[in-house]
Each structure stands twice: as C-alpha cells, then as structure tokens.
Design a protein around this motif. Structure first.
Motif, mmCIF file in Angstrom:
data_model
loop_
_atom_site.group_PDB
_atom_site.id
_atom_site.type_symbol
_atom_site.label_atom_id
_atom_site.label_comp_id
_atom_site.label_asym_id
_atom_site.label_seq_id
_atom_site.Cartn_x
_atom_site.Cartn_y
_atom_site.Cartn_z
ATOM 1 N N VAL A 1 35.686 46.520 50.944
ATOM 2 C CA VAL A 1 36.002 45.327 51.505
ATOM 3 C C VAL A 1 35.359 45.100 52.697
ATOM 4 O O VAL A 1 34.746 44.226 53.101
ATOM 5 C CB VAL A 1 37.423 45.170 51.599
ATOM 6 C CG1 VAL A 1 38.194 43.703 52.106
ATOM 7 C CG2 VAL A 1 38.117 45.241 50.029
ATOM 8 N N VAL B 1 46.390 40.778 53.855
ATOM 9 C CA VAL B 1 45.027 40.525 53.479
ATOM 10 C C VAL B 1 44.330 39.582 54.340
ATOM 11 O O VAL B 1 43.201 39.582 54.348
ATOM 12 C CB VAL B 1 45.107 39.830 51.914
ATOM 13 C CG1 VAL B 1 43.811 39.140 51.541
ATOM 14 C CG2 VAL B 1 45.457 40.866 51.075
ATOM 15 N N TRP C 1 35.680 39.309 50.574
ATOM 16 C CA TRP C 1 36.975 38.568 50.708
ATOM 17 C C TRP C 1 36.921 37.146 51.327
ATOM 18 O O TRP C 1 36.547 37.505 52.641
ATOM 19 C CB TRP C 1 37.936 39.414 51.120
ATOM 20 C CG TRP C 1 38.697 40.470 50.120
ATOM 21 C CD1 TRP C 1 38.089 40.826 48.940
ATOM 22 C CD2 TRP C 1 39.995 41.266 50.270
ATOM 23 N NE1 TRP C 1 38.726 41.769 48.044
ATOM 24 C CE2 TRP C 1 39.809 42.162 48.948
ATOM 25 C CE3 TRP C 1 40.597 41.534 51.229
ATOM 26 C CZ2 TRP C 1 40.706 43.113 48.719
ATOM 27 C CZ3 TRP C 1 41.552 42.578 51.093
ATOM 28 C CH2 TRP C 1 41.674 43.230 49.777
ATOM 29 N N THR D 1 39.504 39.274 55.949
ATOM 30 C CA THR D 1 38.488 38.228 55.258
ATOM 31 C C THR D 1 37.502 37.925 56.088
ATOM 32 O O THR D 1 37.428 38.392 57.292
ATOM 33 C CB THR D 1 39.435 37.094 54.865
ATOM 34 O OG1 THR D 1 39.822 36.320 56.316
ATOM 35 C CG2 THR D 1 40.502 36.890 54.059
ATOM 36 N N SER E 1 40.662 36.774 47.346
ATOM 37 C CA SER E 1 41.000 38.478 47.582
ATOM 38 C C SER E 1 41.361 38.889 46.166
ATOM 39 O O SER E 1 41.932 38.204 45.433
ATOM 40 C CB SER E 1 41.946 38.645 48.554
ATOM 41 O OG SER E 1 43.363 38.120 48.500
#
Length: 667
Positions: free
Chosen positions: A595, A560, A655, A564, A660
C-alpha cells in the motif's frame, strides 16, 4: 400483491444500503475508530424503532383515508433531504463528544428518509392484510430481510469497489426517489381499504400476554447486543471496514429470513445444543491468553453469532401473534433492537472500564435460553442451567482477572486503555506499560536514571529513530508525530527541538500525563494537538517538519484514511523538501507494505522498508517502518544502507479516499 412486495423489497434494500454508505463517509472524520460503526448502528436501530412506532400508530389509530395524505406528505418532505451527503461542517475540531456529533449528523443528513424506509415494512404489511383478507404477512417480513441482506452483501462486493464514496450517496438518493414513487402508489391505493377498526380488528386472535412481550424484547435485545459487540470485537483489532460491518449484520438478517420464512428452519432442541457450543466457543476465544488468527477469529465469531441469532429470532418467530397485533409485534422487536444498540453504543463505552459488552451478551443469551428451555427440556434443562452458570462464572473470572493487575483501567469512544507495572520493583528492568486494546502502546523504565531511555517500538534501530538521527543534529529539529501513546518518541527530543503530536483521544493524553513522565521530561518545545491528525493538518499552515512519523494506529486497527494518496499529498505539504515521512506498518493481520509502496510510486517519491528485529534484552520490539522522501539521495546515507525499497503487488491498487481494499493485503 406485486406492488406491495416490490415496495417492501426496495425499502429494505435502501434501508441497509445507506448504512455502510453513510458510515464510510463519516468514518475518517472520527479517526477511523471502530466505535463509529457502533454509533451509526445505534442511530439506525433507534430510527427503526421510531419508524415502527409511527407505522403502529398510523395503522392502529388512523382511518385509511387519513393515512394516505399523512404518508404522502412525509414522503414528499423527505425528498428535500436529498442527496444524503453530510456537510463538511460536521467534521469535528477537537474535544466534541463524538457519539453525540455522529448521531446529530445522521439525524440531519438521513433522518426522515431512513424513518420512512423503516416504517414501510410493517405499514405496507398492514395494508396488505387489509387488501387480502386472511393472508399472512410474515413471509413479507422474510422478503424484507432478504432485500436488506442483498444490499449488505452487494456493498463490499459491487458498490464499494465500483463507485467512489460520494457517488454512492448520490446513487442511493436517486434510488430513493424510485422508492417514494412505489410507496406513494401503495399509500394511494390504501385510501380505499378498511381502517384498522374494520375487518382486521374484528378478526379473532388471542391477545399476547406480558410474558410474550418481554420475551420479544429480551431476545431481540440479546441478538442486537451480540451483533454489535461481535462487530466491535472483530473491527477493533483488524480494521473498521465495510466487510467486517456487513458480515455480522448479514448473519443477523439471515437468521430473520430463515426463522420468519418457515418454521422448519428452527428446531428448538437442535439449536439448544448448537447454542451451548457457540457460547462455549466464544467464551474460550475471549479467555485465551494469545489471540486467534484473523480468519479463525472471523469464522468462530461469525458462526457463533449465526447460531445465537437463529436461537433468539427463532424463539421470537415461534411467539409471533395473530396479524391483528402485527405492528405492535414489530414494534417490540425494534424496541429490543434499539435497547441492545443503546447498551452497546452508549452505555458500555462510557460505563464499562473495558470491553465487557460481548461477555455480557454471551451470559444474557445463555440465561434467556435457559428460561425458555427449562419448562420443556426436563434433564436437558438442568444441563442448560449448569452450562449457563459455568459460562457466567468463567467470563466473570476473566473480566476480574483482566483488570486486577492494572493501575489504570479506562475507556471511552476510542477504546480501552490500561497501565500496569512489570518487573522487580525498584530493579533496573522495572517498567510501566500502556496497553490500548491488546497492543502495547509504549512503556517507560521507572528507574529515574533510565526513564528517558527509548523502549518498545522506538529503539534506535527503528525507522523513526534512524530518520531523526540521520538529520543534522547540530540544528534544532521539527518533528511531527501522529499518535501519542505513552510518549516514548519524546526521548529523542533535545533543547531547541520542536515536537508536534497529534492525538485524537483525550484520554490517551490524560493517561500519558498521569502515568508517565515523557511529556514533563521533554526538554524541547511540545505542542499536543487534540483531534484526528489528518483533519488537523488540513486546517494548518505547512509545519515544515524534518520528520513526520505516522503512528496513529490503535491496536492493530488501521485508519484507512491515513494511508490514501490524498493523505500522503497532505503529509508532504507539511514536510521540508528534504523531510522524511515515516509510516509504522507493523501489523499482525495486514501487509501494508504494498500500500505504501504504491502510494510512493504514484507520487514519484523514494522509499525504503526499515525492518528492525526485536531485542528482548534491551526491551525493543521488532518493527516494520517505511520511509518516504522527495529525493532518493536522502535515503542513501549509511544508516539506511542495508535496507531495500518496499515491494509493490500487482493485486494491490492505489488507495485513495474513494477506494481501498483490505482483502488484498490480509496476511
């Protein structure tokens, strides 16, 4: 009595709340690997053992008047470790052993507070038994596990969405101060109680036999192994996220709560049948040729884990001793848990060439159930023995089959790698494939005339290839790539080009050099940077890449921290003004399109989604890649004409390093 209950509840709550908090902070530092959580759990289980050992020694060896000053002193010293926020100096720089570094980081950051929280349950229960003669402390153990489960379930539901990650650590540190006050009051009150050689020692109760001790340890170790191996199995192909950490651990704790709250929750004969079904379901799922859908996988292994843990902990609860042996009983349970953690977190990743800890846990559970049920079940015992043997043979054959066809089978902290040759030897379609987890990470034609051809996910129609080919090919190019794989992207390199590849796993580099020729055949200049791509880029001066290809996903697991807003800002610091960021979002379980679209929209960037269908005749796989640039005109070239911008989703927020949510993007 309320003071004892509140102290135990708060300690258990904080004990398990800190686990996802700290793990999420350090997860990006070690590449977002699923093994980070397993290593953290190894530390937590070992610290739990040390805490139980301390409580056992304190309650059984020290008089009450000596216990109080010792415990109060340690409580005050633990406040010096607050707040429990790891320093940036612990971030890895390359070849360090990640397991050892994570363990040392946790010792320095949260070691003493966690040890004292771990010791609180059995120690305060011992004080409670002294204060209330004849009272049973085991329901307090159920209360302790209830506090732990509430902490775990509350983390993904409330704490993670509402608080930034570092603020979570500060909030936890504040709550720990409250615990110190409660525990200090209990310790102060206990100074007037009888010592361990008083009323409790004089009470009558049979001394547990060595068989009991072995069963306490064995069942606890089996449950711990199943917990960690199921967690690894679920996270290695989906994502190492708090929910998939919390769910198995909550199931594990729920089994403790039920079996220690009342004997009525565990019925041996019923769970004999259910355990056989659960072990069979997990065996079937592991030996399937094709994978299960994400929610099916979570359901099958979640329910099976609950049944197996109910059996393991139900048998332990049936064998609980007289309160005189309370602390030694808890010590053996924690020893079993720690042994399971050592097996799954240290031995398995460095000893087994592939992911074998779950099959081993299944077989051990089957035989432990057989050992316990055999004297009581008659014909059912024979059925149990036969079933256990069938499961063991099936899994052994699957494990042997899973490695028989491979040239290389290797594993380390970051996962398992395999290489194998496919097709007719010396034929034009003869290839060598690299597999990481269950996903193809590149393949190469073995025909010398074709070994520089692009294959798999990197055909000329993919987003990465289109981005490179859209640039001025009359000039040398600077290309950045995260994730080496077999090295297929190097087929686009030309003399004078510069390729910089970031690879966190040294084993991937070793296998790519030994089994494939993409690296040695590369005609341009090549630098291989060992370490997490984001951490490496943060330390570097701007690289002025023409194209930066983000392809660092292992199997279908998503790191993740590479997706971001802060990560995207870093990427564009390393790109030329007209550079193109390529993000590979092909995934069986997660829809990453919104995303990337949200990040591009927030940063004011232009983006398109390049969908390239598979072409089995040419050996190309279907891919989805999002291209992001500073300027819209860079994506208006003919090679991008038929593609659309990625779509945002109002349910998917931006995010960041502090937020997230993978629930929103599960397919």
């Amino acid at each position: 009595m309320i003071l004892y209950a509140c102290t135990i509840f708060v300690s258990a709550f904080l004990l398990f709340q800190v686990q996802p908090v700290i793990a999420k902070i350090v997860l990006p530092w070690f590449g977002g690997s699923a093994a980070v959580w397993t290593t953290c759990m190894l530390f937590f289980q070992t610290a739990l053992l040390v805490g139980y050992l301390y409580s056992h020694w304190t309650a059984s060896r020290l008089p009450a008047r000596a216990q109080t000053p010792l415990h109060l002193t340690l409580l005050l010293l633990s406040l010096l470790m607050l707040p429990v926020v790891p320093g940036d100096g612990w971030k890895p720089t390359g070849y360090e052993n990640p397991t050892l570094r994570i363990l040392l980081l946790l010792v320095v950051t949260v070691g003493l507070p966690y040890l004292l929280l771990a010791a609180t349950g059995p120690l305060v229960q011992a004080w409670y038994v002294r204060a209330f003669s004849g009272a049973s402390p085991y329901r307090l153990f159920a209360l302790s596990n209830a506090g732990s489960m509430i902490a775990l379930l509350g983390y993904p539901a409330l704490v993670e969405p509402l608080l930034p990650t570092r603020r979570q650590a500060y909030a936890w540190s504040g709550a720990y101060v409250l615990f110190v006050l409660l525990c200090g009051c209990c310790a102060w009150r206990s100074r007037k109680l009888e010592s361990a050689d008083g009323r409790i020692a004089a009470a009558h109760g049979p001394r547990p036999s060595p068989r009991y001790w072995l069963l306490w340890i064995g069942f606890s170790a089996c449950a711990s192994t199943l917990l960690l191996s199921v967690t690894t199995y679920l996270t290695q192909d989906v994502a190492p996220i708090p929910f998939l950490w919390v769910l198995p651990l909550s199931i594990y704790l729920l089994s403790f709560i039920l079996t220690f709250d009342s004997a009525g929750w565990y019925h041996r004969t019923t769970y004999l049948v259910l355990t056989g079904a659960a072990l069979g379901a997990m065996t079937y799922s592991l030996t399937r040729e094709t994978g299960l859908a994400v929610w099916t996988k979570v359901t099958v292994f979640g329910v099976s884990l609950f049944i197996c843990c109910m059996t393991c902990h139900g048998e332990v609860a049936m064998l609980k001793p007289h309160p005189r042996y309370l602390t030694s009983f808890y010590l053996m349970i924690s020893l079993g848990g720690a042994l399971g953690g050592v097996f799954a977190g240290v031995i398995a990743p460095y000893w087994f060439p592939q992911y074998y800890e779950l099959p081993v846990g299944i077989v051990v559970c089957a035989f432990l159930v057989m050992v316990v049920h055999w004297p009581h079940s008659g014909w059912a015992g024979a059925v149990t023995c036969t079933a256990a043997m069938a499961i063991a043979v099936t899994l052994a054959m699957h494990m042997q089959k899973s490695t028989a066809v491979y040239r290389v089978v290797a594993r380390n902290f970051y996962g398992g790698l395999r290489t194998a040759d496919y097709g007719t030897p010396n034929g034009p379609g003869w290839t060598r494939k690299l597999t990481h987890g269950v996903i193809n990470h590149g393949e190469q034609y073995l025909d010398p005339q074709r070994r520089r051809e692009a294959t798999s996910y990197f055909g000329p129609g993919t987003g990465a290839a289109r981005a490179i080919l859209s640039k001025d090919r009359d000039k040398p190019q600077r290309i950045g790539i995260t994730g080496l794989g077999a090295g297929v992207m190097l087929t686009y390199a030309r003399p004078g080009d510069y390729y910089r590849i970031y690879e966190i796993n040294p084993l991937v580099i070793e296998v790519a050099k030994k089994e494939f020729t993409f690296i040695t055949d590369c005609p341009g200049k090549l630098d291989l940077v060992v370490g997490d791509a984001r951490l490496s880029m943060e330390r570097e001066e701007p690289q002025n890449f023409d194209v930066l290809h983000m392809d660092a996903f292992s199997s279908d697991s998503v790191p993740v921290h590479l997706l971001t807003k802060e990560a995207f800002e870093l990427y564009f610091r390393h790109l030329k003004p007209d550079g193109i960021l390529v993000t590979h979002i092909s995934n069986r379980y997660l829809n990453l399109e919104p995303v990337i679209a949200r990040a591009a929209e927030t940063l004011g960037k232009a983006s398109i989604l390049v969908v390239d269908p598979s072409d089995e005749d040419l050996g190309f796989f279907g891919t989805d890649m999002v291209l992001v640039t500073n300027r819209k005109q860079d994506l208006e070239k003919p090679t991008f004409a038929r593609f659309r911008p990625p779509r945002t989703n109002p349910r998917v927020k931006l995010w960041t390093d502090d937020y997230s949510n993978l629930f929103r993007i599960i397919k």
